[in-house]
Design a protein around this motif. Structure first.
Motif, short mmCIF file in Angstrom:
data_model
loop_
_atom_site.label_atom_id
_atom_site.label_comp_id
_atom_site.label_asym_id
_atom_site.label_seq_id
_atom_site.Cartn_x
_atom_site.Cartn_y
_atom_site.Cartn_z
N ARG A 259 0.87 -1.17 0.00
CA ARG A 259 0.00 0.00 0.00
C ARG A 259 0.90 1.22 0.00
N ALA A 260 0.53 2.25 -0.75
CA ALA A 260 1.34 3.46 -0.86
C ALA A 260 0.77 4.56 0.02
N GLY A 261 1.62 5.09 0.90
CA GLY A 261 1.19 6.16 1.79
C GLY A 261 2.03 7.42 1.61
N MET A 262 1.40 8.56 1.86
CA MET A 262 2.09 9.85 1.84
C MET A 262 1.94 10.50 3.21
N ALA A 263 3.06 10.92 3.79
CA ALA A 263 3.02 11.59 5.09
C ALA A 263 3.27 13.08 4.93
N ILE A 264 2.57 13.87 5.76
CA ILE A 264 2.80 15.31 5.75
C ILE A 264 3.10 15.80 7.16
N LYS A 265 4.16 16.60 7.27
CA LYS A 265 4.56 17.16 8.56
C LYS A 265 3.56 18.22 9.02
N PRO A 266 3.57 18.55 10.32
CA PRO A 266 2.61 19.55 10.82
C PRO A 266 2.62 20.87 10.06
N GLY A 267 3.78 21.30 9.59
CA GLY A 267 3.86 22.58 8.89
C GLY A 267 3.54 22.51 7.41
N THR A 268 3.24 21.31 6.90
CA THR A 268 2.99 21.12 5.46
C THR A 268 1.48 21.12 5.18
N ALA A 269 1.07 21.93 4.22
CA ALA A 269 -0.34 21.97 3.85
C ALA A 269 -0.69 20.77 2.97
N PHE A 270 -1.93 20.31 3.08
CA PHE A 270 -2.37 19.16 2.29
C PHE A 270 -2.86 19.55 0.90
N ALA A 271 -3.50 20.72 0.78
CA ALA A 271 -4.18 21.12 -0.46
C ALA A 271 -3.35 20.95 -1.73
N PRO A 272 -2.05 21.31 -1.73
CA PRO A 272 -1.28 21.19 -2.98
C PRO A 272 -1.14 19.74 -3.47
N TYR A 273 -1.42 18.76 -2.59
CA TYR A 273 -1.18 17.36 -2.95
C TYR A 273 -2.46 16.56 -3.10
N GLU A 274 -3.59 17.27 -3.05
CA GLU A 274 -4.89 16.60 -3.12
C GLU A 274 -5.03 15.75 -4.38
N ASP A 275 -4.44 16.22 -5.49
CA ASP A 275 -4.59 15.49 -6.75
C ASP A 275 -3.80 14.18 -6.78
N LEU A 276 -3.00 13.92 -5.76
CA LEU A 276 -2.27 12.65 -5.68
C LEU A 276 -3.14 11.53 -5.10
N LEU A 277 -4.30 11.89 -4.55
CA LEU A 277 -5.11 10.91 -3.80
C LEU A 277 -5.43 9.64 -4.58
N SER A 278 -5.66 9.77 -5.89
CA SER A 278 -6.03 8.59 -6.67
C SER A 278 -4.91 7.55 -6.70
N ASP A 279 -3.67 7.98 -6.44
CA ASP A 279 -2.54 7.05 -6.44
C ASP A 279 -2.10 6.66 -5.03
N LEU A 280 -2.84 7.11 -4.02
CA LEU A 280 -2.45 6.84 -2.64
C LEU A 280 -3.45 5.94 -1.92
N ASP A 281 -2.94 5.01 -1.12
CA ASP A 281 -3.79 4.17 -0.29
C ASP A 281 -3.98 4.76 1.10
N MET A 282 -3.08 5.69 1.47
CA MET A 282 -3.16 6.28 2.81
C MET A 282 -2.50 7.65 2.81
N VAL A 283 -3.06 8.57 3.60
CA VAL A 283 -2.40 9.84 3.89
C VAL A 283 -2.17 9.88 5.39
N LEU A 284 -0.93 10.12 5.78
CA LEU A 284 -0.56 10.21 7.20
C LEU A 284 -0.40 11.68 7.57
N VAL A 285 -1.27 12.15 8.46
CA VAL A 285 -1.16 13.50 8.99
C VAL A 285 -0.39 13.42 10.30
N MET A 286 0.81 13.97 10.33
CA MET A 286 1.62 13.92 11.55
C MET A 286 1.03 14.86 12.60
#
Length: 218
Positions: free
Chosen positions: A106-133
């Protein structure tokens, strides 16, 4: 609602028996740190390979490392069932996510507390998980950052809007006192380190956390 106890809080000298203590969990969360992307060094490929052979549950590898484009696929090949890279470190996240899936993870993308999610929303179709730190990555035992809950809700909303199956994971300071607000915000996979391994009975702690999250399921 899935619980992924972090072995960062386990006894590193006895990892096999520490994995057996959490056999009722959904995943074993393995924090890989390289001393570059984060100021801490934990474990790497040979240890993950060894853990994958003995773990009673699948490994959820969180790579806090530079150059995940090069290294992350090797963790899938080493036996990790889920591999999460940091968006801040990846040069071609979409290609990397697809490579991880091709390798059987499964492919996951993690984002640090200071990183905004919006710029990466279009990656969702290729991701199985998003990790919000919910802490700054690097060390266990830090206190939970409630100010990340709107970001969790934002990710959940985007997943629902796009009709996807992507999981939303939270990691950092998750405990019996914080897990309900994470579930309320839309998280469905919860990483807990000291809350599980600091307990007398780790398996009971896993059950308690899952029950609290289920009580607040979306």
């Amino acid at each position: 609602m899935q619980i992924s106890p972090s072995i960062l809080s386990a006894d590193f000298a006895n990892l096999q028996s520490e994995l057996d203590r959490i056999a009722n969990a959904d995943w074993a969360h393995v924090d890989v740190m390289d001393g570059h992307f984060v100021p801490n060094l934990t474990l790497g490929l040979p240890v993950v390979e060894a853990l994958a052979k003995v773990s009673p549950i699948p490994l959820d590898c969180h790579l806090m490392i530079d150059d995940p484009d090069r290294w992350a696929p090797m963790y899938a090949e080493a036996g990790a069932s889920s591999v999460t890279f940091h968006i801040e470190a990846a040069s071609d996240p979409r290609a990397l996510a697809r490579t991880l899936r091709q390798a059987g993870a499964r492919a996951g993308m993690a984002i640090k507390p200071g990183t905004a999610f919006a710029p990466y929303e279009d990656l969702l179709s290729d991701l199985d998980m998003v990790l919000v730190m919910t802490v700054e990555p690097g060390f266990g035992g830090q206190s939970f950052m409630a100010d990340q809950m709107p970001k969790v809700a934002q990710v959940r909303e985007a997943v629902q809007r796009m009709g996807g199956e992507t999981w939303v994971q939270v990691d950092g300071g998750v405990s019996a006192t914080t897990i309900e607000q994470c579930a309320d915000a839309g998280a469905d996979v919860f990483v807990a380190g000291s809350a599980v391994y600091g307990a007398e009975d780790a398996a009971a702690a896993v059950d308690e956390l899952r029950a609290l999250a289920l009580g607040h399921a979306h």
